[in-house]
Design a protein around this motif. Structure first.
Motif, PDB file in Angstrom:
ATOM      1  N   PHE A  33       0.839  -1.197   0.000  1.00 46.46           N
ATOM      2  CA  PHE A  33       0.000   0.000   0.000  1.00 46.46           C
ATOM      3  C   PHE A  33       0.877   1.252   0.000  1.00 46.46           C
ATOM      4  N   TYR A  35       0.559   5.314   0.952  1.00 45.33           N
ATOM      5  CA  TYR A  35      -0.259   6.335   1.602  1.00 45.33           C
ATOM      6  C   TYR A  35       0.453   7.677   1.553  1.00 45.33           C
ATOM      7  N   GLN A  37       0.456  11.323   3.885  1.00 48.77           N
ATOM      8  CA  GLN A  37      -0.017  11.976   5.105  1.00 48.77           C
ATOM      9  C   GLN A  37       0.147  13.483   5.002  1.00 48.77           C
ATOM     10  N   GLY A  42      -4.925  13.909   6.833  1.00 44.68           N
ATOM     11  CA  GLY A  42      -4.459  12.719   7.535  1.00 44.68           C
ATOM     12  C   GLY A  42      -3.802  11.744   6.582  1.00 44.68           C
ATOM     13  N   LEU A  43      -4.024  10.456   6.819  1.00 48.86           N
ATOM     14  CA  LEU A  43      -3.441   9.406   5.982  1.00 48.86           C
ATOM     15  C   LEU A  43      -4.424   9.018   4.890  1.00 48.86           C
ATOM     16  N   LEU A  45      -5.020   6.693   1.417  1.00 54.22           N
ATOM     17  CA  LEU A  45      -4.531   5.603   0.583  1.00 54.22           C
ATOM     18  C   LEU A  45      -4.461   6.079  -0.866  1.00 54.22           C
ATOM     19  N   TYR A  48      -3.086   0.443  -3.918  1.00 50.76           N
ATOM     20  CA  TYR A  48      -2.555  -0.772  -3.327  1.00 50.76           C
ATOM     21  C   TYR A  48      -2.481  -1.901  -4.347  1.00 50.76           C
ATOM     22  N   PHE A  91       4.011   7.149   2.923  1.00 52.71           N
ATOM     23  CA  PHE A  91       4.267   5.884   3.604  1.00 52.71           C
ATOM     24  C   PHE A  91       3.966   4.711   2.678  1.00 52.71           C
ATOM     25  N   PHE A 104       3.755  -0.569   8.466  1.00 51.77           N
ATOM     26  CA  PHE A 104       4.201   0.631   7.769  1.00 51.77           C
ATOM     27  C   PHE A 104       5.720   0.800   7.810  1.00 51.77           C
TER      28      PHE A 104
END
Lengths: 113, 113
Positions: A33, A35, A37, A42-43, A45, A48, A91, A104
């Motif tokens: 995945f 991501y 931030q 926020g985080l 996606l 994936y 991430f 992560f």
């Protein structure tokens, strides 16, 4: 026991340049995945993969973003051309399969000037 | 459109007291919820989870409560310790989404001596 490895840890670049972020998942994990931030959202996606195949890329913000997973031990996230609003921490995470706990990496802090 | 919301960006608690972190969600398809903890310069790490068939899950000092009718979950940490100081992310997923997690924006917890 190595966890998820990301490189570089920090990247500073100028607007318009190409940026490539790299990820090595935990050995034996089949899902990977990416991501992003940010303070505001926020985080999120981005995309994936399952067994090296992209499953859902609906979170990729624009065509400037692309991701590949040429084999089970390596993935890249590329931004071309980069823009200041792409500045964030990116991430990578991996899991045994699609429904397992995600682990992560430490993240790549990207700054686009 | 933030489907998972953490309305408190920060929380300060004294050592030994209870910390309560809250999370709200809007998507009725979510049926599995997770909490991740993040220290500075590190990736998020899985803390605890709960399925929608339960209303409580406990793991040591950490307990997650789920109120499906209110679409609300909370994380309780008792007793709070200085090492608990971190950003806590709430995340949710639905059975139809594989392991696609939707995260909140996070709550910064500070446990003071």
């Amino acid at each position: 026991d190595a966890g998820v490895i990301q490189s570089p840890r920090h990247e500073v670049t100028e607007m318009g340049q190409e940026v490539t972020l790299r990820c090595k998942p935990i050995s034996g994990h089949n899902s990977l995945f990416w991501y992003r931030q940010t303070m505001m959202r926020g985080l999120e996606l981005l995309i994936y993969f399952n067994n090296n195949v992209p499953i859902d890329d609906s979170g990729m913000p624009e065509d400037r973003f692309s991701a590949k997973m040429p084999n089970a031990s390596f993935s890249t996230l590329k931004i071309q051309p980069s823009e200041p609003r792409d500045s964030a921490v990116y991430f990578c995470a991996s899991s045994l399969d699609r429904t397992d706990t995600q682990y992560f990496g430490p993240g790549t802090r990207l700054t686009v000037l | 459109d933030q489907q998972v919301k953490q309305n408190s960006p920060s929380l300060s608690v004294q050592e030994g007291r209870i910390s309560i972190l809250n999370c709200d969600y809007t998507n009725s398809m979510f049926d599995y919820f997770l909490w991740y903890k993040k220290y500075p310069a590190e990736g998020p790490t899985f803390l605890i989870s709960i399925s929608s068939i339960k209303d409580k899950n406990e793991d040591g000092r950490f307990t997650v409560f789920l109120n499906k009718s209110a679409k609300h979950l909370s994380l309780h940490i008792v007793p709070s310790q200085p090492g608990d100081s971190a950003v806590y992310f709430c995340a949710a997923t639905g059975t139809g989404g594989g392991n696609k997690l939707t995260f909140g924006t996070g709550t910064q917890l500070k446990v003071e001596l």
